[in-house]
Enzyme design. Structure first.
Site, PDB file in Angstrom:
ATOM      1  N   ASP A  99       0.866  -1.165   0.000  1.00 50.56           N
ATOM      2  CA  ASP A  99       0.000   0.000   0.000  1.00 50.56           C
ATOM      3  C   ASP A  99       0.917   1.233   0.000  1.00 50.56           C
ATOM      4  O   ASP A  99       1.404   1.630  -1.051  1.00 50.56           O
ATOM      5  CB  ASP A  99      -0.877  -0.144   1.257  1.00 50.56           C
ATOM      6  CG  ASP A  99      -2.002   0.855   1.348  1.00 50.56           C
ATOM      7  OD1 ASP A  99      -2.625   1.141   0.329  1.00 50.56           O
ATOM      8  OD2 ASP A  99      -2.260   1.347   2.462  1.00 50.56           O
ATOM      9  N   VAL A 149      -9.510  -3.642   0.850  1.00 53.12           N
ATOM     10  CA  VAL A 149      -9.925  -5.004   0.499  1.00 53.12           C
ATOM     11  C   VAL A 149      -9.784  -5.952   1.688  1.00 53.12           C
ATOM     12  O   VAL A 149      -8.956  -5.746   2.576  1.00 53.12           O
ATOM     13  CB  VAL A 149      -9.120  -5.542  -0.706  1.00 53.12           C
ATOM     14  CG1 VAL A 149      -9.524  -4.832  -1.982  1.00 53.12           C
ATOM     15  CG2 VAL A 149      -7.618  -5.420  -0.479  1.00 53.12           C
TER      16      VAL A 149
HETATM   17  P1  IMP Z   1       1.986  -0.504   3.737  1.00 49.97           P
HETATM   18  O1  IMP Z   1       3.096  -0.486   4.751  1.00 49.97           O
HETATM   19  O2  IMP Z   1       1.191   0.774   3.764  1.00 49.97           O
HETATM   20  O3  IMP Z   1       2.434  -0.881   2.362  1.00 49.97           O
HETATM   21  O4  IMP Z   1       0.926  -1.517   4.253  1.00 49.97           O
HETATM   22  C1  IMP Z   1       1.017  -2.853   4.114  1.00 49.97           C
HETATM   23  C2  IMP Z   1       0.121  -3.531   5.149  1.00 49.97           C
HETATM   24  O5  IMP Z   1      -1.099  -2.795   5.385  1.00 49.97           O
HETATM   25  C3  IMP Z   1      -0.311  -4.869   4.629  1.00 49.97           C
HETATM   26  O6  IMP Z   1       0.532  -5.858   5.124  1.00 49.97           O
HETATM   27  C4  IMP Z   1      -1.714  -5.026   5.173  1.00 49.97           C
HETATM   28  O7  IMP Z   1      -1.657  -5.702   6.404  1.00 49.97           O
HETATM   29  C5  IMP Z   1      -2.218  -3.636   5.416  1.00 49.97           C
HETATM   30  N1  IMP Z   1      -3.163  -3.194   4.364  1.00 49.97           N
HETATM   31  C6  IMP Z   1      -2.954  -2.280   3.406  1.00 49.97           C
HETATM   32  N2  IMP Z   1      -4.028  -2.130   2.606  1.00 49.97           N
HETATM   33  C7  IMP Z   1      -4.953  -2.994   3.077  1.00 49.97           C
HETATM   34  C8  IMP Z   1      -6.295  -3.326   2.647  1.00 49.97           C
HETATM   35  O8  IMP Z   1      -6.864  -2.815   1.674  1.00 49.97           O
HETATM   36  N3  IMP Z   1      -6.926  -4.275   3.386  1.00 49.97           N
HETATM   37  C9  IMP Z   1      -6.350  -4.885   4.467  1.00 49.97           C
HETATM   38  N4  IMP Z   1      -5.109  -4.605   4.889  1.00 49.97           N
HETATM   39  C10 IMP Z   1      -4.415  -3.661   4.200  1.00 49.97           C
END
Ligand code: IMP
Ligand code: MG
Length: 171
Positions: A99, A149
Site C-alpha cells: 500500500d 480489500v
Molecule cells: P503498507 O506499509 O502501507 O504498504 O501496508 C502494508 C500492510 O497494510 C499490509 O501488510 C496489510 O496488512 C495492510 N493493508 C494495506 N491495505 C490494506 C487493505 O486494503 N486491506 C487490508 N489490509 C491492508
C-alpha cells in the site's frame, strides 16, 4: 456490511500458480527462504509455496498492524523477528499487499543489513496509487485500485481473513 467480490477464488489460484512457476525458474539452484509477514500473508504464503517446485524454507516476521484504522500510521514496528539467520541466503519476502510501501521498505532494509545473498518481494496485491516510498515489488499478483480489500488473509478490524476471495467493503 456488503462485500463485493473483486478477485474470485479461481482467479487467485490461477495467478498464484503462475507466480509459483516464475519463482521456481528464478530460484533454481538458490537457497530460498520464504519469509511470510504475519498475519495477512499466511493464506497467500501457504498457497504460493505449494506452487513452488524448488526446495525452500519458511520463516515469519510480524509488523504492527493498523489496528482499527484502514490507513497506515506511517510507523512500522517489528513485533516478531525471524528464527533463522539469513546471511548468504536468498530471501523472498511474501506479503499480502503493498500500500504505502512503508512495511516492505522497512523490512527489506532490516534484512539487507544481515547480508543475505539476495532479497526479493512477492505481493499478492499492489495498490500503487497510495505509495509513499519508491519501493517496487518483484512479483505482483494483481494491481488493484485504491480501495480497502478483505479476505484471503486480509482483515478489517481482525476479521474476514478466512474469506476464500478478495472483496471490497461497501457500506
Ligand atoms: P503498507 O506499509 O502501507 O504498504 O501496508 C502494508 C500492510 O497494510 C499490509 O501488510 C496489510 O496488512 C495492510 N493493508 C494495506 N491495505 C490494506 C487493505 O486494503 N486491506 C487490508 N489490509 C491492508
Ligand atoms: Mg500485513
Amino acid at each position: 456490511m456488503q462485500i463485493e467480490v473483486l478477485l474470485g477464488t479461481d482467479e487467485i489460484a490461477k495467478r498464484v500458480k503462475e507466480l509459483g512457476e516464475e519463482i521456481s525458474s528464478d530460484y533454481a539452484d538458490k537457497d530460498l527462504v520464504a519469509v511470510g509477514i504475519l498475519k495477512g500473508a499466511v493464506i497467500f504464503l501457504s498457497d504460493l509455496i505449494r506452487e513452488i517446485a524448488v526446495p525452500l524454507e519458511v520463516d515469519f516476521m510480524a509488523t504492527s498492524s493498523y489496528g482499527q484504522a484502514t490507513k497506515t500510521s506511517g510507523v512500522v514496528q517489528l513485533l516478531k523477528d525471524l528464527d533463522t539467520p539469513i546471511a548468504g541466503r536468498d530471501i523472498l519476502i511474501v506479503e499480502d499487499i503493498i500500500d504505502s510501501g512503508l512495511t516492505l521498505s522497512y523490512l527489506s532494509q532490516l534484512l539487507l543489513s544481515r547480508k543475505p545473498a539476495s532479497i526479493k518481494t512477492a505481493v499478492l496485491l499492489d495498490k500503487p496509487d497510495r505509495r509513499q516510498t519508491e519501493f517496487v515489488p518483484d512479483y505482483v499478483g494483481f494491481t488493484i485500485p485504491d480501495e480497502f480489500v478483505i479476505g484471503y488473509g486480509l482483515d478489517f478490524s481482525h476479521k474476514y481473513r478466512e474469506l476464500p476471495y478478495i472483496g471490497v467493503v461497501r457500506n
